[in-house]
Design a protein around this motif. Structure first.
Motif, mmCIF file in Angstrom:
data_model
loop_
_atom_site.group_PDB
_atom_site.id
_atom_site.type_symbol
_atom_site.label_atom_id
_atom_site.label_comp_id
_atom_site.label_asym_id
_atom_site.label_seq_id
_atom_site.Cartn_x
_atom_site.Cartn_y
_atom_site.Cartn_z
ATOM 1 N N ASP A 54 -7.395 -21.005 10.222
ATOM 2 C CA ASP A 54 -6.151 -21.298 9.510
ATOM 3 C C ASP A 54 -5.359 -20.021 9.236
ATOM 4 O O ASP A 54 -4.136 -20.036 9.244
ATOM 5 C CB ASP A 54 -6.438 -22.029 8.192
ATOM 6 N N ALA A 55 -6.073 -18.915 8.971
ATOM 7 C CA ALA A 55 -5.418 -17.630 8.735
ATOM 8 C C ALA A 55 -6.369 -16.502 9.139
ATOM 9 O O ALA A 55 -7.584 -16.620 8.999
ATOM 10 C CB ALA A 55 -5.024 -17.482 7.277
ATOM 11 N N THR A 56 -5.770 -15.432 9.636
ATOM 12 C CA THR A 56 -6.522 -14.246 10.026
ATOM 13 C C THR A 56 -5.979 -13.061 9.248
ATOM 14 O O THR A 56 -4.762 -12.888 9.144
ATOM 15 C CB THR A 56 -6.376 -13.979 11.544
ATOM 16 N N PHE A 57 -6.883 -12.267 8.696
ATOM 17 C CA PHE A 57 -6.511 -11.094 7.916
ATOM 18 C C PHE A 57 -7.165 -9.865 8.523
ATOM 19 O O PHE A 57 -8.338 -9.899 8.885
ATOM 20 C CB PHE A 57 -6.987 -11.221 6.465
ATOM 21 N N SER A 58 -6.413 -8.776 8.611
ATOM 22 C CA SER A 58 -6.936 -7.506 9.101
ATOM 23 C C SER A 58 -6.645 -6.442 8.051
ATOM 24 O O SER A 58 -5.506 -6.321 7.575
ATOM 25 C CB SER A 58 -6.259 -7.102 10.416
ATOM 26 N N PHE A 59 -7.674 -5.667 7.683
ATOM 27 C CA PHE A 59 -7.511 -4.605 6.707
ATOM 28 C C PHE A 59 -8.645 -3.607 6.804
ATOM 29 O O PHE A 59 -9.654 -3.844 7.450
ATOM 30 C CB PHE A 59 -7.429 -5.104 5.268
ATOM 31 N N ILE A 76 1.119 -7.800 -2.158
ATOM 32 C CA ILE A 76 1.519 -6.392 -2.269
ATOM 33 C C ILE A 76 0.893 -5.592 -1.130
ATOM 34 O O ILE A 76 1.552 -4.753 -0.511
ATOM 35 C CB ILE A 76 1.092 -5.797 -3.639
ATOM 36 N N ALA A 77 -0.376 -5.870 -0.838
ATOM 37 C CA ALA A 77 -1.062 -5.181 0.260
ATOM 38 C C ALA A 77 -0.346 -5.439 1.580
ATOM 39 O O ALA A 77 -0.175 -4.522 2.401
ATOM 40 C CB ALA A 77 -2.518 -5.633 0.348
ATOM 41 N N PHE A 78 0.113 -6.660 1.789
ATOM 42 C CA PHE A 78 0.846 -6.999 3.003
ATOM 43 C C PHE A 78 2.154 -6.210 3.082
ATOM 44 O O PHE A 78 2.487 -5.645 4.119
ATOM 45 C CB PHE A 78 1.121 -8.506 3.044
ATOM 46 N N MET A 79 2.892 -6.166 1.983
ATOM 47 C CA MET A 79 4.173 -5.458 1.974
ATOM 48 C C MET A 79 3.992 -3.956 2.203
ATOM 49 O O MET A 79 4.861 -3.314 2.786
ATOM 50 C CB MET A 79 4.915 -5.712 0.663
ATOM 51 N N ARG A 80 2.861 -3.400 1.763
ATOM 52 C CA ARG A 80 2.582 -1.971 1.945
ATOM 53 C C ARG A 80 1.983 -1.661 3.314
ATOM 54 O O ARG A 80 1.762 -0.515 3.642
ATOM 55 C CB ARG A 80 1.615 -1.487 0.864
ATOM 56 N N GLY A 81 1.667 -2.683 4.091
ATOM 57 C CA GLY A 81 1.069 -2.468 5.409
ATOM 58 C C GLY A 81 -0.440 -2.298 5.372
ATOM 59 O O GLY A 81 -1.054 -1.984 6.384
ATOM 60 N N ALA A 82 -1.047 -2.514 4.216
ATOM 61 C CA ALA A 82 -2.502 -2.383 4.077
ATOM 62 C C ALA A 82 -3.223 -3.650 4.521
ATOM 63 O O ALA A 82 -4.442 -3.659 4.651
ATOM 64 C CB ALA A 82 -2.868 -2.073 2.630
#
Length: 106
Positions: A54-59, A76-82
């Motif tokens: 359903d969703a994939t996250f990379s960090f 916030i992490a997404f907006m910062r590119g983290a």
């Protein structure tokens, strides 16, 4: 984490399949993939084999820990590119610190 994420309350609250790509230093390099299957309450190492998650996250691993412990909001992490996200918007919105076990006090 497996014990916590197999609880009926989490499964009913979330009900999505997440694939996590966690890298030690830089997103996309030397990553380890985990599937968090919150439709059945399973966590396993490796890519999701039941189609498309359903969703994939990379960090990076340190950013994952900060998100999981509530020190950093995933938006916030997404907006910062983290954090990089792909998939269903509703699934990404339910990926919050609330689904992870609270850190034990040592």
């Amino acid at each position: 984490m497996k014990t916590h994420l197999t609880g009926k309350e989490i499964i009913e609250k979330v009900g999505f399949v997440y694939q996590l790509h966690i890298s030690p230093k830089k997103i996309g390099f030397n990553e380890v993939i985990y599937t968090v299957y919150l439709k059945k309450g399973e966590v396993k190492k490796g890519a999701y084999e039941g189609g498309k998650p359903d969703a994939t996250f990379s960090f990076k691993d340190e950013d994952f820990v900060n998100i999981a412990t509530g020190k950093m909001n995933h938006q916030i992490a997404f907006m910062r590119g983290a954090l990089k996200m792909k998939g269903s918007f509703s699934a990404t919105q339910k990926f919050t610190a609330d689904i992870f076990p609270k850190p034990s006090k040592m």
